[in-house]
Design a protein around this motif. Structure first.
Motif, PDB file in Angstrom:
ATOM      1  N   ILE A   1      -8.993  22.921   8.377  1.00  0.00           N
ATOM      2  CA  ILE A   1      -8.182  22.026   7.572  1.00  0.00           C
ATOM      3  C   ILE A   1      -8.177  20.625   8.150  1.00  0.00           C
ATOM      4  O   ILE A   1      -8.545  20.396   9.299  1.00  0.00           O
ATOM      5  CB  ILE A   1      -6.728  22.565   7.498  1.00  0.00           C
ATOM      6  CG1 ILE A   1      -6.157  22.744   8.909  1.00  0.00           C
ATOM      7  CG2 ILE A   1      -6.663  23.863   6.743  1.00  0.00           C
ATOM      8  CD1 ILE A   1      -4.738  23.207   8.932  1.00  0.00           C
TER       9      ILE A   1
ATOM     10  N   TYR B   1      -3.446  20.379  -1.952  1.00  0.00           N
ATOM     11  CA  TYR B   1      -3.175  21.641  -1.262  1.00  0.00           C
ATOM     12  C   TYR B   1      -1.747  22.102  -1.557  1.00  0.00           C
ATOM     13  O   TYR B   1      -0.808  21.296  -1.548  1.00  0.00           O
ATOM     14  CB  TYR B   1      -3.317  21.480   0.258  1.00  0.00           C
ATOM     15  CG  TYR B   1      -4.699  21.101   0.726  1.00  0.00           C
ATOM     16  CD1 TYR B   1      -5.626  22.072   1.074  1.00  0.00           C
ATOM     17  CD2 TYR B   1      -5.064  19.765   0.818  1.00  0.00           C
ATOM     18  CE1 TYR B   1      -6.891  21.714   1.506  1.00  0.00           C
ATOM     19  CE2 TYR B   1      -6.334  19.402   1.249  1.00  0.00           C
ATOM     20  CZ  TYR B   1      -7.243  20.378   1.594  1.00  0.00           C
ATOM     21  OH  TYR B   1      -8.494  20.022   2.024  1.00  0.00           O
TER      22      TYR B   1
ATOM     23  N   GLN C   1      -1.293  23.737  10.545  1.00  0.00           N
ATOM     24  CA  GLN C   1      -2.282  24.748  10.887  1.00  0.00           C
ATOM     25  C   GLN C   1      -2.129  25.940   9.938  1.00  0.00           C
ATOM     26  O   GLN C   1      -1.022  26.384   9.669  1.00  0.00           O
ATOM     27  CB  GLN C   1      -2.094  25.200  12.332  1.00  0.00           C
ATOM     28  CG  GLN C   1      -2.249  24.088  13.349  1.00  0.00           C
ATOM     29  CD  GLN C   1      -1.899  24.538  14.743  1.00  0.00           C
ATOM     30  OE1 GLN C   1      -2.401  25.557  15.225  1.00  0.00           O
ATOM     31  NE2 GLN C   1      -1.039  23.791  15.419  1.00  0.00           N
ATOM     32  N   ASP C   2      -3.240  26.439   9.438  1.00  0.00           N
ATOM     33  CA  ASP C   2      -3.237  27.575   8.519  1.00  0.00           C
ATOM     34  C   ASP C   2      -3.139  28.868   9.329  1.00  0.00           C
ATOM     35  O   ASP C   2      -4.026  29.191  10.113  1.00  0.00           O
ATOM     36  CB  ASP C   2      -4.512  27.562   7.687  1.00  0.00           C
ATOM     37  CG  ASP C   2      -4.496  28.620   6.587  1.00  0.00           C
ATOM     38  OD1 ASP C   2      -3.932  28.335   5.519  1.00  0.00           O
ATOM     39  OD2 ASP C   2      -5.035  29.722   6.810  1.00  0.00           O
ATOM     40  N   SER C   3      -2.022  29.587   9.182  1.00  0.00           N
ATOM     41  CA  SER C   3      -1.794  30.830   9.934  1.00  0.00           C
ATOM     42  C   SER C   3      -1.063  31.807   9.017  1.00  0.00           C
ATOM     43  O   SER C   3       0.156  31.741   8.861  1.00  0.00           O
ATOM     44  CB  SER C   3      -0.963  30.546  11.188  1.00  0.00           C
ATOM     45  OG  SER C   3      -0.751  31.723  11.938  1.00  0.00           O
ATOM     46  N   ARG C   4      -1.807  32.706   8.405  1.00  0.00           N
ATOM     47  CA  ARG C   4      -1.258  33.565   7.354  1.00  0.00           C
ATOM     48  C   ARG C   4      -0.664  34.839   7.939  1.00  0.00           C
ATOM     49  O   ARG C   4      -1.263  35.913   7.909  1.00  0.00           O
ATOM     50  CB  ARG C   4      -2.343  33.834   6.318  1.00  0.00           C
ATOM     51  CG  ARG C   4      -2.837  32.502   5.752  1.00  0.00           C
ATOM     52  CD  ARG C   4      -3.839  32.640   4.645  1.00  0.00           C
ATOM     53  NE  ARG C   4      -4.262  31.304   4.236  1.00  0.00           N
ATOM     54  CZ  ARG C   4      -4.956  31.035   3.147  1.00  0.00           C
ATOM     55  NH1 ARG C   4      -5.314  32.000   2.344  1.00  0.00           N
ATOM     56  NH2 ARG C   4      -5.299  29.796   2.862  1.00  0.00           N
TER      57      ARG C   4
ATOM     58  N   ILE D   1       1.146  24.145   0.202  1.00  0.00           N
ATOM     59  CA  ILE D   1       1.473  24.504   1.584  1.00  0.00           C
ATOM     60  C   ILE D   1       2.667  25.462   1.537  1.00  0.00           C
ATOM     61  O   ILE D   1       3.793  25.062   1.270  1.00  0.00           O
ATOM     62  CB  ILE D   1       1.772  23.247   2.413  1.00  0.00           C
ATOM     63  CG1 ILE D   1       0.558  22.302   2.358  1.00  0.00           C
ATOM     64  CG2 ILE D   1       2.095  23.617   3.849  1.00  0.00           C
ATOM     65  CD1 ILE D   1       0.752  20.994   3.085  1.00  0.00           C
TER      66      ILE D   1
ATOM     67  N   LYS E   1     -14.221  26.145   2.657  1.00  0.00           N
ATOM     68  CA  LYS E   1     -13.325  27.007   1.908  1.00  0.00           C
ATOM     69  C   LYS E   1     -14.143  27.980   1.076  1.00  0.00           C
ATOM     70  O   LYS E   1     -15.265  27.705   0.678  1.00  0.00           O
ATOM     71  CB  LYS E   1     -12.401  26.180   1.021  1.00  0.00           C
ATOM     72  CG  LYS E   1     -13.131  25.280   0.035  1.00  0.00           C
ATOM     73  CD  LYS E   1     -12.141  24.430  -0.712  1.00  0.00           C
ATOM     74  CE  LYS E   1     -12.884  23.504  -1.688  1.00  0.00           C
ATOM     75  NZ  LYS E   1     -11.961  22.613  -2.399  1.00  0.00           N
TER      76      LYS E   1
ATOM     77  N   ALA F   1       0.502  29.074   4.944  1.00  0.00           N
ATOM     78  CA  ALA F   1      -0.780  29.149   4.249  1.00  0.00           C
ATOM     79  C   ALA F   1      -1.072  27.791   3.628  1.00  0.00           C
ATOM     80  O   ALA F   1      -0.239  27.241   2.903  1.00  0.00           O
ATOM     81  CB  ALA F   1      -0.757  30.225   3.172  1.00  0.00           C
ATOM     82  N   VAL F   2      -2.217  27.221   3.945  1.00  0.00           N
ATOM     83  CA  VAL F   2      -2.661  25.952   3.386  1.00  0.00           C
ATOM     84  C   VAL F   2      -3.738  26.269   2.350  1.00  0.00           C
ATOM     85  O   VAL F   2      -4.834  26.709   2.702  1.00  0.00           O
ATOM     86  CB  VAL F   2      -3.195  25.009   4.474  1.00  0.00           C
ATOM     87  CG1 VAL F   2      -3.642  23.680   3.874  1.00  0.00           C
ATOM     88  CG2 VAL F   2      -2.133  24.776   5.541  1.00  0.00           C
TER      89      VAL F   2
END
Length: 268
Positions: free
Chosen positions: A20, A63, A26-29, A65, A4, A35-36
């Protein structure tokens, strides 16, 4: 290994996450993504658009989320905390278009009575989406597929019904035969069931902290409102009720009142 990077930008905290823990989404902004966000110990709560944000504890790391609404513009979002705000960057994402031929014109241009019915049903469902209940878990549990079948990657598609543009598709369609079992992807409480104008026979499950799953177009509902349901237990059967062109399960996920891609909750 968790990597990070924390930057200071314009007096705010800008956070990016490269990888993560497997149990986290899954982090996919992107619009319709998640968003994680790793949190410092001094941050006790996080809010966005006046909604509380889900917080998960993974060992010694906490976190936030965040569900990112589909209509979010590309750019920077600001989240409020009990200390300094957090900023995250939203990136563009190319969703496909879908052109659908619907034979029943009531589902393309509903009557005033049908629109009134839809508005009443939508309000009841939105009350669930905007709710925030305590969770029975500390770390967000992993999710499983609710039914067998190949995903159509239909989430976020720009939809046209008989040539007329409609809102983007806010769920994931899984083509499957009528009568196939649909199971709970994670533990929760059945907070709503009904037979709705567009969605057909529907079940909503509250997993805690503003995380709601939705299952539409069922042929049969096997649960009751208020029932505690465990991961893998049957909640209904695949059908083609409501506005559909064929049998399938519509699986929707709402996080902090934002419809997000359900695939992001599954292990890659």
């Amino acid at each position: 290994m968790l990597k990070k990077y924390v930057y200071s930008v314009m007096g705010f905290m800008l956070i990016s996450l490269q990888s993560i823990h497997a149990e986290l989404p899954q982090d996919s902004r992107r619009p319709g993504g998640i968003a994680v966000i790793p949190l410092g110990q001094e941050i006790k709560n996080v809010r966005f658009n006046q909604q509380n944000i889900l917080i998960s504890n993974e060992n010694t790391q906490r976190y936030a989320i965040l569900g990112i609404p589909l209509n979010t513009p590309i750019g920077t979002l600001k989240l409020e905390t009990n200390t300094q705000p957090i900023q995250i960057k939203i990136k563009p994402y190319a969703y496909a278009e879908q052109h659908i031929n619907v034979k029943n014109q009531d589902y393309v241009n509903p009557s005033d009575a049908q629109l009134t019915r839809y508005a009443n049903e939508a309000k009841v469902q939105n009350d669930v989406y905007s709710s925030f209940t305590p969770s029975t878990w500390q770390a967000l549990p992993h999710f499983i597929r609710p039914t067998l079948g190949q995903f159509s990657n239909s989430f976020g598609r720009k939809r046209f019904f008989n040539g007329e543009e409609r809102a983007p598709h806010s769920g994931l369609d899984i083509p499957a035969p009528i009568g196939q079992k649909v199971v709970a992807p994670a533990d929760g409480i059945v907070v709503q069931t009904g037979d709705y104008f567009f969605n057909g026979k529907t079940v909503l499950i509250d997993h805690g902290q503003g995380l709601i799953s939705m299952f539409c177009h069922l042929s049969k509902i096997e649960v009751k409102q208020g029932q505690h349901i465990r991961q893998g237990e049957v909640l209904g059967l695949v059908g083609k009720t409501g506005r559909v062109t064929g049998p399938h399960l519509h699986w929707g996920m709402s996080l902090n009142n934002a419809r997000v891609d359900p695939q992001l909750f599954l292990r890659p």
